[in-house]
Design a protein around this motif. Structure first.
Motif, PDB file in Angstrom:
ATOM      1  N   GLY A  48     -29.579  -3.131  14.426  1.00 26.70           N
ATOM      2  CA  GLY A  48     -29.868  -2.450  15.683  1.00 26.70           C
ATOM      3  C   GLY A  48     -31.340  -2.459  16.024  1.00 26.70           C
ATOM      4  O   GLY A  48     -31.730  -2.728  17.172  1.00 26.70           O
ATOM      5  N   ALA A  49     -32.176  -2.175  15.019  1.00 27.50           N
ATOM      6  CA  ALA A  49     -33.623  -2.167  15.240  1.00 27.50           C
ATOM      7  C   ALA A  49     -34.131  -3.561  15.608  1.00 27.50           C
ATOM      8  O   ALA A  49     -34.991  -3.722  16.481  1.00 27.50           O
ATOM      9  CB  ALA A  49     -34.336  -1.657  13.993  1.00 27.50           C
ATOM     10  N   ALA A  50     -33.603  -4.577  14.925  1.00 30.06           N
ATOM     11  CA  ALA A  50     -34.026  -5.954  15.191  1.00 30.06           C
ATOM     12  C   ALA A  50     -33.646  -6.385  16.603  1.00 30.06           C
ATOM     13  O   ALA A  50     -34.412  -7.088  17.282  1.00 30.06           O
ATOM     14  CB  ALA A  50     -33.408  -6.896  14.165  1.00 30.06           C
ATOM     15  N   ARG A  51     -32.498  -5.961  17.072  1.00 30.91           N
ATOM     16  CA  ARG A  51     -32.052  -6.359  18.418  1.00 30.91           C
ATOM     17  C   ARG A  51     -32.881  -5.678  19.507  1.00 30.91           C
ATOM     18  O   ARG A  51     -33.142  -6.276  20.559  1.00 30.91           O
ATOM     19  CB  ARG A  51     -30.559  -6.073  18.575  1.00 30.91           C
ATOM     20  CG  ARG A  51     -29.706  -7.003  17.731  1.00 30.91           C
ATOM     21  CD  ARG A  51     -28.217  -6.801  17.857  1.00 30.91           C
ATOM     22  NE  ARG A  51     -27.535  -7.663  16.895  1.00 30.91           N
ATOM     23  CZ  ARG A  51     -27.291  -8.954  17.079  1.00 30.91           C
ATOM     24  NH1 ARG A  51     -27.648  -9.539  18.228  1.00 30.91           N
ATOM     25  NH2 ARG A  51     -26.676  -9.663  16.149  1.00 30.91           N
ATOM     26  N   ILE A  52     -33.287  -4.445  19.263  1.00 37.11           N
ATOM     27  CA  ILE A  52     -34.174  -3.776  20.214  1.00 37.11           C
ATOM     28  C   ILE A  52     -35.508  -4.514  20.286  1.00 37.11           C
ATOM     29  O   ILE A  52     -36.054  -4.769  21.364  1.00 37.11           O
ATOM     30  CB  ILE A  52     -34.384  -2.306  19.811  1.00 37.11           C
ATOM     31  CG1 ILE A  52     -33.074  -1.526  19.970  1.00 37.11           C
ATOM     32  CG2 ILE A  52     -35.501  -1.675  20.648  1.00 37.11           C
ATOM     33  CD1 ILE A  52     -33.130  -0.122  19.387  1.00 37.11           C
ATOM     34  N   LEU A  53     -36.052  -4.859  19.100  1.00 37.22           N
ATOM     35  CA  LEU A  53     -37.317  -5.606  19.049  1.00 37.22           C
ATOM     36  C   LEU A  53     -37.177  -6.957  19.733  1.00 37.22           C
ATOM     37  O   LEU A  53     -38.039  -7.364  20.525  1.00 37.22           O
ATOM     38  CB  LEU A  53     -37.744  -5.799  17.588  1.00 37.22           C
ATOM     39  CG  LEU A  53     -39.003  -6.640  17.368  1.00 37.22           C
ATOM     40  CD1 LEU A  53     -40.236  -5.921  17.911  1.00 37.22           C
ATOM     41  CD2 LEU A  53     -39.176  -6.952  15.872  1.00 37.22           C
ATOM     42  N   ALA A  54     -36.087  -7.670  19.440  1.00 31.57           N
ATOM     43  CA  ALA A  54     -35.869  -9.001  20.016  1.00 31.57           C
ATOM     44  C   ALA A  54     -35.780  -8.937  21.538  1.00 31.57           C
ATOM     45  O   ALA A  54     -36.334  -9.785  22.249  1.00 31.57           O
ATOM     46  CB  ALA A  54     -34.590  -9.606  19.439  1.00 31.57           C
ATOM     47  N   GLU A  55     -35.100  -7.924  22.027  1.00 26.65           N
ATOM     48  CA  GLU A  55     -34.958  -7.747  23.479  1.00 26.65           C
ATOM     49  C   GLU A  55     -36.321  -7.576  24.139  1.00 26.65           C
ATOM     50  O   GLU A  55     -36.621  -8.215  25.164  1.00 26.65           O
ATOM     51  CB  GLU A  55     -34.087  -6.520  23.731  1.00 26.65           C
ATOM     52  CG  GLU A  55     -34.009  -6.067  25.175  1.00 26.65           C
ATOM     53  CD  GLU A  55     -33.384  -4.683  25.295  1.00 26.65           C
ATOM     54  OE1 GLU A  55     -33.907  -3.893  26.103  1.00 26.65           O
ATOM     55  OE2 GLU A  55     -32.411  -4.380  24.573  1.00 26.65           O
ATOM     56  N   ARG A  56     -37.166  -6.718  23.563  1.00 26.11           N
ATOM     57  CA  ARG A  56     -38.473  -6.441  24.160  1.00 26.11           C
ATOM     58  C   ARG A  56     -39.427  -7.633  24.012  1.00 26.11           C
ATOM     59  O   ARG A  56     -40.189  -7.947  24.931  1.00 26.11           O
ATOM     60  CB  ARG A  56     -39.074  -5.195  23.529  1.00 26.11           C
ATOM     61  CG  ARG A  56     -38.330  -3.920  23.899  1.00 26.11           C
ATOM     62  CD  ARG A  56     -38.218  -3.783  25.419  1.00 26.11           C
ATOM     63  NE  ARG A  56     -37.470  -2.620  25.814  1.00 26.11           N
ATOM     64  CZ  ARG A  56     -38.007  -1.431  26.063  1.00 26.11           C
ATOM     65  NH1 ARG A  56     -39.309  -1.251  25.940  1.00 26.11           N
ATOM     66  NH2 ARG A  56     -37.249  -0.430  26.437  1.00 26.11           N
ATOM     67  N   LEU A  57     -39.435  -8.274  22.848  1.00 27.69           N
ATOM     68  CA  LEU A  57     -40.309  -9.432  22.666  1.00 27.69           C
ATOM     69  C   LEU A  57     -39.896 -10.565  23.598  1.00 27.69           C
ATOM     70  O   LEU A  57     -40.745 -11.242  24.190  1.00 27.69           O
ATOM     71  CB  LEU A  57     -40.261  -9.913  21.214  1.00 27.69           C
ATOM     72  CG  LEU A  57     -40.942  -9.025  20.173  1.00 27.69           C
ATOM     73  CD1 LEU A  57     -40.762  -9.626  18.777  1.00 27.69           C
ATOM     74  CD2 LEU A  57     -42.426  -8.836  20.484  1.00 27.69           C
ATOM     75  N   GLY A  58     -38.586 -10.768  23.725  1.00 25.73           N
ATOM     76  CA  GLY A  58     -38.093 -11.816  24.615  1.00 25.73           C
ATOM     77  C   GLY A  58     -38.533 -11.586  26.052  1.00 25.73           C
ATOM     78  O   GLY A  58     -38.927 -12.523  26.764  1.00 25.73           O
TER      79      GLY A  58
END
Length: 326
Positions: A48-58
């Motif tokens: 979950g944490a990784a997907r939040i980070l990935a969304e924002r970085l993307g």
């Protein structure tokens, strides 16, 4: 359709990765999709944490950051894959359990893959808590739990997220510190450990704050103590082991972002700054808190110090508990 788009992007990333070092140094970074390996099952706190980070970085980069779950062997499969991947466009989110399990174990004749990873930034920390199933263990406090274990040695069980994880070591440290005989039941991750506790298959369990919150919501469990020395805002009102006079169980678990060996310093610095900016966002911090996590951030040097300090602590725990990591 969405899955097809993601798979296409992943194929592009994979095919383009061998020349990624040149691309990263020649123009604006990133100029192609970025791969973020999560060495644990989908649906968990790290995922979950990784997907939040990935969304924002993307969104910030204008390039997709694709989360790829590669679970297995307590995270070792994903770690090994990341360490062997082409640099600059691959990263991995790893727990201290996985990293320290490898670094304290080592491999015959060669360093473990985790030793070659390059630190980027700390993503989050979260305390570990001891819970009991109310129907199985009639204990309202840690003192009652310990007393029951002393009165009936070998009858109280505790679940962990797997052999060699921090949740395993905390159970063995508690055994050693209190001179009690409790039985370790390892599960293949926190999800099964949580299910085992709620279902009464184990009498107690060590879980992250996220798992503890989910367990408490069922009304079938009770949280007895937390590893954060001064208590945790994620589990308000729960005393720490240190506050209850039990030494040694005073570490949070954490997840760091790492890169494969060979990643240029310029890329590491750029990704560190971008990650820090994401984790400093109020919205992201709130979303992490909802997962039972405390967003951290920090530099690669901060993560290096955290890893070295943690490694020393867990290497000592290995000696104290006598746990053999196979």
């Amino acid at each position: 359709m969405r899955n097809a788009v993601y798979l296409t992007a992943l194929m592009i990333a994979t095919l383009a990765a061998p020349g990624s070092g040149t691309a990263a140094s020649a123009g604006a970074y990133p100029d192609q999709p970025v791969r973020l390996i999560v060495p644990y099952p989908a649906g968990g706190a790290v995922d979950g944490a990784a997907r939040i980070l990935a969304e924002r970085l993307g969104s910030a980069w204008g390039q997709p950051v694709i989360v790829e779950n590669r679970p297995g062997a307590s995270g070792r499969i994903g770690i090994s894959l990341a360490a062997k991947s082409p640099h600059s466009y691959t990263f991995v989110a790893a727990t201290n359990s996985t990293l320290n399990e490898q670094l304290t174990r080592g491999e015959a004749g060669a360093p473990p893959p985790a030793a070659n990873l390059l630190p980027v930034s700390t993503l989050f920390t979260t305390p570990v808590a001891l819970l009991v199933n109310r129907d199985t263990i009639p204990a309202d406090s840690l003192a009652q739990y310990v007393e029951l274990a002393r009165e009936k040695p070998g009858t109280v069980s505790y679940g962990s997220s797997g052999e060699g994880t921090t949740t395993h070591f905390f159970g063995e440290l508690l055994k050693r510190e209190q001179g009690i005989d409790i039985i370790h039941i390892p599960f293949a991750g926190e999800g099964p450990n949580l299910s085992g506790l709620i279902g009464g298959h184990v009498g107690s369990a060590f879980l992250s704050a996220s798992g503890a919150t989910k367990a408490a919501q069922t009304g079938k469990t009770r949280v007895l103590a937390v590893t954060t020395p001064s208590g945790s805002p994620l589990l308000p009102g729960v005393p720490s082991f240190a506050q209850l006079g039990i030494a040694g169980l005073d570490r949070d678990t954490w997840v760091g972002l790492f890169a494969p060996p060979g990643t240029p310093q310029s890329v590491l610095e750029l990704v560190t700054k971008a990650t820090e900016a994401v984790l400093a966002s109020r919205d992201v911090r709130e979303r992490y808190a909802q997962l039972g996590l405390i967003a951290e951030g920090g530099t690669a040097q901060d993560l290096t110090r955290r890893l070295e300090d943690d490694r020393e602590y867990w290497a000592r725990a290995v000696r104290q508990t006598g746990i053999t990591l196979r």
